[in-house]
Motif scaffolding. Sequence first.
Motif, PDB file in Angstrom:
ATOM      1  N   PRO A   1     -11.889   3.131   1.627  1.00  0.00           N
ATOM      2  CA  PRO A   1     -12.939   2.173   1.258  1.00  0.00           C
ATOM      3  C   PRO A   1     -12.435   0.968   0.470  1.00  0.00           C
ATOM      4  CG  PRO A   1     -13.647   4.422   0.801  1.00  0.00           C
ATOM      5  CD  PRO A   1     -12.182   4.499   1.141  1.00  0.00           C
ATOM      6  N   SER A   2     -11.284   1.111  -0.193  1.00  0.00           N
ATOM      7  CA  SER A   2     -10.761  -0.007  -0.990  1.00  0.00           C
ATOM      8  C   SER A   2     -10.024  -1.036  -0.138  1.00  0.00           C
ATOM      9  CB  SER A   2      -9.821   0.526  -2.083  1.00  0.00           C
ATOM     10  OG  SER A   2      -8.704   1.190  -1.511  1.00  0.00           O
TER      11      SER A   2
ATOM     12  N   GLU B   1      -4.222   3.353  -2.642  1.00  0.00           N
ATOM     13  CA  GLU B   1      -3.825   2.503  -3.766  1.00  0.00           C
ATOM     14  C   GLU B   1      -3.235   1.192  -3.253  1.00  0.00           C
ATOM     15  OE1 GLU B   1      -0.659   2.675  -7.547  1.00  0.00           O
ATOM     16  OE2 GLU B   1      -0.615   4.203  -5.979  1.00  0.00           O
ATOM     17  N   ILE B   2      -3.398   0.137  -4.026  1.00  0.00           N
ATOM     18  CA  ILE B   2      -2.690  -1.125  -3.803  1.00  0.00           C
ATOM     19  C   ILE B   2      -1.870  -1.389  -5.056  1.00  0.00           C
ATOM     20  CG2 ILE B   2      -2.918  -3.610  -3.469  1.00  0.00           C
ATOM     21  CD1 ILE B   2      -5.413  -3.087  -1.821  1.00  0.00           C
TER      22      ILE B   2
ATOM     23  N   THR C   1       0.853  -1.192   0.000  1.00  0.00           N
ATOM     24  CA  THR C   1       0.000   0.000   0.000  1.00  0.00           C
ATOM     25  C   THR C   1       0.888   1.241   0.000  1.00  0.00           C
ATOM     26  OG1 THR C   1      -0.177  -0.100   2.428  1.00  0.00           O
ATOM     27  CG2 THR C   1      -1.917  -1.158   1.152  1.00  0.00           C
ATOM     28  N   PRO C   2       1.070   1.899  -1.158  1.00  0.00           N
ATOM     29  CA  PRO C   2       1.888   3.119  -1.209  1.00  0.00           C
ATOM     30  C   PRO C   2       1.348   4.190  -0.264  1.00  0.00           C
ATOM     31  CG  PRO C   2       1.381   2.332  -3.421  1.00  0.00           C
ATOM     32  CD  PRO C   2       0.526   1.541  -2.479  1.00  0.00           C
ATOM     33  N   SER C   3       2.274   5.002   0.250  1.00  0.00           N
ATOM     34  CA  SER C   3       1.904   6.025   1.216  1.00  0.00           C
ATOM     35  C   SER C   3       2.286   7.411   0.719  1.00  0.00           C
ATOM     36  CB  SER C   3       2.583   5.766   2.568  1.00  0.00           C
ATOM     37  OG  SER C   3       2.069   4.586   3.156  1.00  0.00           O
ATOM     38  N   GLY C   4       1.607   8.405   1.270  1.00  0.00           N
ATOM     39  CA  GLY C   4       1.918   9.792   0.995  1.00  0.00           C
ATOM     40  C   GLY C   4       2.511  10.449   2.224  1.00  0.00           C
TER      41      GLY C   4
END
Length: 339
Positions: free
Chosen positions: A314-315, A209-210, A198-201
Amino acid sequence: MVTQEVFGLLDGRKIPLLTLTDGPVSVELIPLGAAVRAIRVPDREGRTVDVCLGYDTPAEYRDWNSALGGTLGRCANRIGGARFTIGGEEYRLTANEGANTLHGGAEGFHKKLWSYALREDSVTFSLNSPHGEEGFPGNLCAEVTYTLRRGTLTMAYRASCDRDTVVNLSNHTYFNLAGHDTGSITGHRVTLGAGRYTPSGAGNVPTGEIAPVDGTPLDLRQGALLEERLGDPFLKGTRGYDHNFVLDGGTAPAAEVYCPATGIALEVCTTLEGMQFYTSGFLTDRPGKGGAQYGRAGGLCLETQHFPDAVNQPSFPSPILRAGEEYRETTSWRFFLKK
């Protein structure tokens, strides 16, 4: 077998040290944080090695950050913006890492004194977290049972609540299979059963995002020595690994860690869908057990968990525990020798 002695005093109260022993393997636990203090296993020469970072006094577990060995909750990892909404109602949490909530807030479960009960080969820790604590809804009853059998330490988590809430329990043990006092885990070989992450900001909070690990240093499916990966520019912002991996699941282990210097290996299995792999890039210099000195890259964490900030994404699989339902998850660590 379980034995009990006094570990030390905290605010005038005796804190016990509980030791599980099965053959050549022993595990020390304390009710402060329902924490793992020591894990002693034989190396290939038959010498006993303590492979778990820890402290010598209860006050150090209370006062130092980084949650060495502790049980994380009510929600492990990060909740972005220190808030979430359930059933149309917004809950604002304690922000203890910038604008975000990390590991349950200012005084997460790893800082709490848990109740405990002893059995023949297990210890069960229990904790009641009242409605509104750190901003979380509902009166939560949490429990973790540690069982040691045939070289495997199993953690069985349970929780229930009288309101819909967020629950994400994990453990924050720092492993060094060369020995807790040897200084670095760069010589370890790590294999993770995860083809996605799971990319992070900002603030290391997931974007929602996955993404595939292909072509990045996060691809550890075939195993890699940490010393060959930690300097990769991809990992600069997190000072090494500090990423949530989406586990492939199935019957294969979630992770394997191997130390060529001692021959000690660790296999991780779990019912959970995520694992935060952390190589302690942000671990500040500090005293450890028996005069050891800990610091950056001094241990690695394999935090099985729901995904970070899942309540706001939600994803992601939901971390919401509904009133009247029961949270049940299990993680096991199997220690063994490899040639």
